[in-house]
Design an enzyme around this catalytic site. Structure first.
Site, PDB file in Angstrom:
ATOM      1  N   TYR A   1       0.834  -1.201   0.000  1.00  0.00           N
ATOM      2  CA  TYR A   1       0.000   0.000   0.000  1.00  0.00           C
ATOM      3  C   TYR A   1       0.873   1.255   0.000  1.00  0.00           C
ATOM      4  CZ  TYR A   1      -2.775   3.857   1.773  1.00  0.00           C
ATOM      5  OH  TYR A   1      -3.354   5.093   1.942  1.00  0.00           O
ATOM      6  N   GLY A   2       1.806   1.352   0.949  1.00  0.00           N
ATOM      7  CA  GLY A   2       2.679   2.512   1.009  1.00  0.00           C
ATOM      8  C   GLY A   2       3.532   2.660  -0.229  1.00  0.00           C
TER       9      GLY A   2
END
Length: 325
Positions: free
Chosen positions: A141-142
């Site tokens: 996600y990051g």
């Protein structure tokens, strides 16, 4: 001006729509409604149902609604799920952004605001996270958010877009109970769920190098976040903005709140001090402290947070009670 908000029917998106329409800004929402709820939106706001992966539909929406700016909030955002389904997250978050930017360039939309995340920093070992803190994301996600920033800036530089990337921290609260977060993925609704079931909230680890041994985080009221998006939209659309110009800023309060302090406040607001939090072992990958420096956004956009953590918990609890009784 007319702004198209991708993901505009979601928890954060609906608050941004509310903030923009209240200021008389023209808005059209583009959302696949997989988690968004169109009933959240003010009456009269046009809604185009579709995925940002559908480039042809995006182009038609931009053209038909004469869009002059895009505010991109649509994304998959669950950290754990991103670890389990990295291909899905890269397709939805990065390929979707690529399709959207291609449409923006082809149609000639000059302004673009990207809703990023503090997840780009990973586990920063600093008291206050500034925009100069190294970005070392710890999960897919990051990673997709950081790569998304790179893509937005590169596209802006090459094609003359005025862009902004907003790295926000832990979002909570609601403007009204009807706009409350429907998910149970963040600490406050997770505590509510346990209390509703008559069970004590769970704190993961109390042996961190912090004043009370629990993790410290920066919590941001969603109304403040919505105002920040509005301020960023105005910034990139100002007459003196230079083509290719980008602004990347943190959005937080600069105030650290420990998980223990949050648990105590939730117990007070919900009226359940008889359910004191219990401590479990640490979760892998939880940094001891992540708190934002808000100096740059204050300097560049004149923005600062108005609400404290109590307003966040009280407004979130009102939304929880509306949904769960």
């Amino acid at each position: 001006m007319t702004w198209m908000l991708t993901g505009g029917a979601g928890y954060i998106g609906a608050h941004v729509v509310r903030a923009m329409t209240a200021e008389g800004v023209g808005v059209v929402v583009y959302d696949d409604l997989s988690s968004g709820v169109s009933e959240r939106l003010p009456e009269g706001v046009p809604v185009v149902r579709g995925s940002v992966l559908d480039g042809d539909l995006v182009r038609r929406a931009l053209s038909e609604h004469q869009v002059t700016g895009v505010l991109h909030l649509a994304a998959r955002k669950q950290v754990g799920e991103s670890v389990e389904r990295p291909l899905h997250y890269y397709r939805e978050n990065l390929q979707g952004l690529t399709e959207l930017l291609e449409a923006v360039v082809e149609v000639g939309v000059p302004h673009f605001v990207f809703s990023s995340s503090a997840a780009v920093y990973g586990m920063p070992d600093v008291d206050l996270v500034t925009e100069e803190t190294p970005c070392v994301p710890m999960n897919p996600y990051g990673q997709t958010k950081l790569a998304g920033e790179w893509l937005v800036r590169a596209t802006g530089e090459r094609h003359g877009l005025r862009t902004a990337c907003l790295r926000y921290f832990n979002v909570a609260g609601a403007a009204t109970p009807e706009l409350a977060d429907l998910g149970v993925f963040n600490i406050i609704p997770m505590f509510f769920e346990r209390i509703d079931a008559g069970e004590p909230p769970v704190i993961f680890g109390d042996d961190y190098p912090t004043p009370d041994g629990t993790c410290v985080r920066d919590y941001l009221h969603v109304e403040d976040l919505a105002r920040a998006h509005l301020a960023a939209a105005r910034h990139v659309a100002r007459p003196e903005a230079v083509p290719g110009e980008d602004l990347t800023v943190n959005i937080g309060t600069g105030v650290g709140v420990s998980v223990r302090e949050m648990a105590d406040l939730v117990a007070e607001v919900t009226g359940r001090p008889d359910l004191p939090a219990r401590v479990a072992g640490r979760r892998p990958g939880d940094p001891a402290r992540v708190v934002s420096s808000c100096a740059l956004i204050g300097e560049r956009l004149g923005w600062r947070a108005r609400y404290g953590v109590r307003e966040m918990v009280e407004s979130a609890w009102a939304g929880w009670r509306l949904r769960h009784g």
